[in-house]
Structures are given as structure tokens and as C-alpha cells.
Design a protein around this motif. Sequence first.
Motif, PDB file in Angstrom:
ATOM      1  N   TYR A 253       0.947  44.934  51.157  1.00 38.07           N
ATOM      2  CA  TYR A 253       1.255  45.726  50.520  1.00 38.07           C
ATOM      3  C   TYR A 253       0.730  46.067  49.064  1.00 38.07           C
ATOM      4  O   TYR A 253       0.198  47.300  48.683  1.00 38.07           O
ATOM      5  N   GLN A 254       0.623  44.983  48.291  1.00 39.08           N
ATOM      6  CA  GLN A 254      -0.106  45.176  47.111  1.00 39.08           C
ATOM      7  C   GLN A 254      -1.458  45.661  46.937  1.00 39.08           C
ATOM      8  O   GLN A 254      -2.059  46.328  46.283  1.00 39.08           O
ATOM      9  N   LEU A 264       2.330  54.133  46.442  1.00 38.48           N
ATOM     10  CA  LEU A 264       3.290  52.994  46.906  1.00 38.48           C
ATOM     11  C   LEU A 264       3.571  52.262  45.641  1.00 38.48           C
ATOM     12  O   LEU A 264       4.635  51.417  45.677  1.00 38.48           O
ATOM     13  N   SER A 265       2.922  52.171  44.648  1.00 34.79           N
ATOM     14  CA  SER A 265       3.324  51.379  43.300  1.00 34.79           C
ATOM     15  C   SER A 265       4.642  51.679  42.919  1.00 34.79           C
ATOM     16  O   SER A 265       5.205  50.807  42.156  1.00 34.79           O
ATOM     17  N   LYS A 266       5.078  52.832  43.445  1.00 34.82           N
ATOM     18  CA  LYS A 266       6.585  53.455  42.797  1.00 34.82           C
ATOM     19  C   LYS A 266       7.715  52.989  43.682  1.00 34.82           C
ATOM     20  O   LYS A 266       8.797  53.033  43.421  1.00 34.82           O
ATOM     21  N   ILE A 270       9.552  47.171  50.898  1.00 29.03           N
ATOM     22  CA  ILE A 270       8.665  47.730  52.231  1.00 29.03           C
ATOM     23  C   ILE A 270       9.673  48.034  53.173  1.00 29.03           C
ATOM     24  O   ILE A 270      10.214  47.039  54.036  1.00 29.03           O
ATOM     25  N   THR A 271       9.975  49.352  53.128  1.00 31.30           N
ATOM     26  CA  THR A 271      10.786  49.765  54.227  1.00 31.30           C
ATOM     27  C   THR A 271       9.975  49.989  55.661  1.00 31.30           C
ATOM     28  O   THR A 271       8.916  49.923  55.532  1.00 31.30           O
ATOM     29  N   LYS A 276       5.027  51.190  58.139  1.00 29.96           N
ATOM     30  CA  LYS A 276       4.240  52.326  59.202  1.00 29.96           C
ATOM     31  C   LYS A 276       3.141  52.790  58.397  1.00 29.96           C
ATOM     32  O   LYS A 276       2.130  53.221  59.035  1.00 29.96           O
ATOM     33  N   GLU A 277       3.446  53.373  57.375  1.00 33.82           N
ATOM     34  CA  GLU A 277       2.404  54.041  56.492  1.00 33.82           C
ATOM     35  C   GLU A 277       1.098  53.487  56.064  1.00 33.82           C
ATOM     36  O   GLU A 277       0.044  53.975  56.277  1.00 33.82           O
ATOM     37  N   ILE A 278       1.373  52.179  55.823  1.00 33.59           N
ATOM     38  CA  ILE A 278       0.402  51.333  55.372  1.00 33.59           C
ATOM     39  C   ILE A 278      -0.515  50.891  56.785  1.00 33.59           C
ATOM     40  O   ILE A 278      -1.691  51.175  56.670  1.00 33.59           O
TER      41      ILE A 278
END
Length: 323
Positions: A253-254, A264-266, A270-271, A276-278
Motif C-alpha cells: 500500500y505504501q 491513497l496517501s489521504k 486498506i478497505t 482492489k484499486e491497487i
Amino acid sequence: MKCFEFHCKLKELQLLGTLNGGQSFRWKKNIKDGIEQWVGVFKERVWVLEQSFDTLKCQVYQTPHDNMENNELELILRNYFQLDLINLEEHYEEWSAKDPYFKEAAKQFYGIRILQQEPVENIFSFICSQNNHISRITSMVEKLASFYGSKICDLNRVEYYSFPKLDDLAHPAVEEKLRTNGFGYRAKYITKAAQEIVSKGGTDWLEKLKLMDYVDAKKNLITLTGIGPKVADCICLMSLGHLQAIPVDTHMYQIAARLYIPTLSKKKTITESIYKEIGDHFRNLYGPLAGWTHTILFCADLKKFKEVINDDREDKPNKRKKK
């Protein structure tokens, strides 16, 4: 013992990054007479590998009743490293052209391969990996092997065991023994998952997961006790042949937030939609082998990697959490 060697360029296989990057927990690096060796267990055999610039030297220790010939053993090893499936030099060039971050990572992290592991060992190793660090995961996997596997051989005063069969892990007495040996809540997960897989058809059911599409295989894995999206993706990627699977942990994620998806930094957690977006971002960028490139980026971003390797060897658990 069987001995053989075959041509294999470093750019097609780097043992360090491949065997010490958190895919399998049954490989250890030794130094013998100044030469680096990797000693590991898979396919109910003990393998000792030495790598030079263009050659892989192999020693294989088998049980007395197992007398497989060198050409057959070489094929097993080639399949394990997927050497005949993926030409890494070609793909590295393709991936580097798409992504400047990958191009930079590839300078040091060449030859990183996805291992084609046995699904049973892969599943239960990654159940052990949850909220854990590499040295402790390794200890748990070795305990499973010594408790319920079959002895292969003694080598340099070390006993080596195969990984247990499903039926052995599904026995009701397993949970209590694992709890008394430091497995904690994972003891129940291991026993329940083994029982569930047996009830679904055992290894035949696992083979069917390879034939499903990635999404369906992942959905089926998540029905098992102790397996969530991250662990399911690890299994899809490392033993079921679904090379587009992207295991997303905090570390990945990072990487995504810093280098690929700044919005994503906001986000604070991790929902399911972020997960899924990542995954979709990397699949759109890299295509059907996105999970392979994810593994290379993951290794490259591990704070010089060698420091992480030293931490694992010195048993400093706070440096890195496993997915």
C-alpha cells in the motif's frame, strides 16, 4: 545423493532475491568453503544449490525408496523456478519500458522468479505468516514438518522433513499440540482449514483452483478458515499459477501511495475498494504477469533488502511483518 548442473544465467534466476524474499520459508543460506549455498526442501527432497554466472549446480538428497534420475530432478527444479515458462530478460525489458520505477529496481533486482510451490505447503505456511515475522514463520513451518512430515535425511547434523499431508494436519489432536508449541490462534486455523480442504475434495479440489479463473479461485480460497484476501492472493500467485494476483499488505500500500496512486496517501486504512484499486492499477500497468512485477517491486523497496535479510538471520522481529 544426486549431483548435476545446467546452464542458467543470473539474469534469469537470482537465488538471493528469489529464495529469501518471503515466498517460501524452507530455504537457508550457508557458506561452505567460501561458496554460497542455498539449502531447501520441496517435493519431499532436500536440495543444495550453488550459483555461478551462468551455471546452477545442484545436489539432491532423497529418501532410500526414491531414486529419481538427474534429468527428472532437473525438470522438477526447472518447474519450481518456472524457468521454461517465463523468459525474464524479455519481460524485464518490457516492464522497464512501461515503468521508470521498475526500470530502476531492475538494476539490482534482476532474475527474481515466482516459485511454483506445492499448494498445501503454500497455504499453511501463509496461514502461519499472519501478523508474524520471517524467523518465527520459518520456525513454525519447520515444526509442522518435523511433527507431521516424513523424514528425508540427515545433512550436516540437521534432520530434514517433508511438509505434512493434508490428512495429517486435519487430525483433531493437531490443534492442541500446535497451541502448546507456540502457534497461538493459528493452531485452530491450520486444523480447521485442513479439515475444510479435505471435505471439499483434498488435493483434487486444490488442483481445480488452478483451472478456475483468478477471481473464482480467490473466492474459493477465502471460504477457508484463516484465509483473507492477502493470503488468498499469495496462494493464487505462488502455487496456483494465477500470476496476475497482487497481495496488498501495508508495505505494498505504501509503495502504491508513494509512487503510483498519490490519492491513497489521504486514506487511513486498506478497505476492500482500496485493495482492489491497487491490484487493478498494477494489472492494468503490467498485464497478466502483474503479480510477478509486484514481487520484484516489493523486494526492491525493502530498505536495501540486505538489511532485511540480516534482520531475519539475527531474529529481529520488529523490522518487517509478513503479509
